[in-house]
Design a protein around this motif. Sequence first.
Motif, PDB file in Angstrom:
ATOM      1  N   TYR A 128       0.848  -1.188   0.000  1.00 13.42           N
ATOM      2  CA  TYR A 128       0.000   0.000   0.000  1.00 13.42           C
ATOM      3  C   TYR A 128       0.885   1.240   0.000  1.00 13.42           C
ATOM      4  CZ  TYR A 128      -3.336   3.508   1.582  1.00 13.42           C
ATOM      5  OH  TYR A 128      -4.105   4.634   1.691  1.00 13.42           O
ATOM      6  N   SER A 129       0.699   2.109  -0.980  1.00 16.00           N
ATOM      7  CA  SER A 129       1.454   3.359  -1.097  1.00 16.00           C
ATOM      8  C   SER A 129       0.730   4.463  -0.348  1.00 16.00           C
ATOM      9  CB  SER A 129       1.597   3.739  -2.574  1.00 16.00           C
ATOM     10  OG  SER A 129       1.951   5.102  -2.705  1.00 16.00           O
ATOM     11  N   GLU A 130       1.433   5.085   0.596  1.00 15.40           N
ATOM     12  CA  GLU A 130       0.836   6.223   1.305  1.00 15.40           C
ATOM     13  C   GLU A 130       0.682   7.421   0.370  1.00 15.40           C
ATOM     14  OE1 GLU A 130       2.916   6.964   4.972  1.00 15.40           O
ATOM     15  OE2 GLU A 130       2.237   5.064   5.835  1.00 15.40           O
ATOM     16  N   ALA A 131       1.621   7.606  -0.548  1.00 15.64           N
ATOM     17  CA  ALA A 131       1.551   8.732  -1.480  1.00 15.64           C
ATOM     18  C   ALA A 131       0.360   8.598  -2.434  1.00 15.64           C
ATOM     19  CB  ALA A 131       2.847   8.850  -2.283  1.00 15.64           C
ATOM     20  N   GLN A 132       0.107   7.389  -2.905  1.00 10.18           N
ATOM     21  CA  GLN A 132      -0.982   7.168  -3.859  1.00 10.18           C
ATOM     22  C   GLN A 132      -2.298   6.783  -3.184  1.00 10.18           C
ATOM     23  OE1 GLN A 132       0.149   4.857  -7.409  1.00 10.18           O
ATOM     24  NE2 GLN A 132       2.264   4.982  -6.671  1.00 10.18           N
ATOM     25  N   GLN A 133      -2.219   6.441  -1.887  1.00  8.02           N
ATOM     26  CA  GLN A 133      -3.407   5.997  -1.155  1.00  8.02           C
ATOM     27  C   GLN A 133      -4.060   4.816  -1.867  1.00  8.02           C
ATOM     28  OE1 GLN A 133      -4.712   7.779   1.954  1.00  8.02           O
ATOM     29  NE2 GLN A 133      -2.496   7.968   1.784  1.00  8.02           N
ATOM     30  N   ALA A 134      -3.205   3.862  -2.301  1.00  8.88           N
ATOM     31  CA  ALA A 134      -3.709   2.720  -3.059  1.00  8.88           C
ATOM     32  C   ALA A 134      -2.754   1.542  -2.933  1.00  8.88           C
ATOM     33  CB  ALA A 134      -3.858   3.097  -4.534  1.00  8.88           C
TER      34      ALA A 134
END
Length: 173
Positions: free
Chosen positions: A131-137
Amino acid sequence: MRETIGQPHKPTLNSVKGDDLSLNQYGVPVNAAHHYDFLQQQHSFIQEQKVAWGEMDAFNHLNNVIYYRYAESARIGYLQALGLFSEDIQVVLAQSSCQYLQPVTFPDTLQIGVRCRHLGSSSMVTSYAYYSEAQQAIVAQGEAVLVRLDAQSQQKVLWTDQERQQIQAFDRT
C-alpha cells in the motif's frame, strides 16, 4: 509496524466497507478509497517500508527487484512475530511472485501487509499487499511459498499441531 491477528481468507465483497465493493482481478477493491481498509482487514502483519531514492531505476520508479527485498523484510518480520525462527529448523523460500499494479516513486512510504494464505504439511503460502501512502492505493501484490527444513538433514519438517494453532491464532484477529 502493526500486528493483528486474522484468519487468512479470500477477500469478499462484504469484507471491505463502502459503496463500490467490487474487486479487481487481483482481489483488490476497484475503488482505491477502500485499499487501506482492505490492507488492514486482510493482512495479519503490516510493516512500514520507506522508499529510498537509490531504489529507483532508469525509468524513475521503484525497481522491480526491490519489491522482492521488501517482501523478504516483511516476511521475516511476520515469521519473527510468530516466533518461528529456530536454530534447528530453517524456513526457505521455494517460490515467489509479484504483480505490479502501479509504479512507485520516491518519496513514498509503503505499508506491506503479510498473511498466511495456505498452510501445507511442511509449507506455507504467504501473500503480500503493498500500500502506497503517497498514492493511497495498493500498488502491488505478491505471494511466496515457504518450506520448513531440518537444518542438519535439509529434509522437510512438518508443522506441529501447536505451530498450526499458533499461526491460525495469529492470523485470526
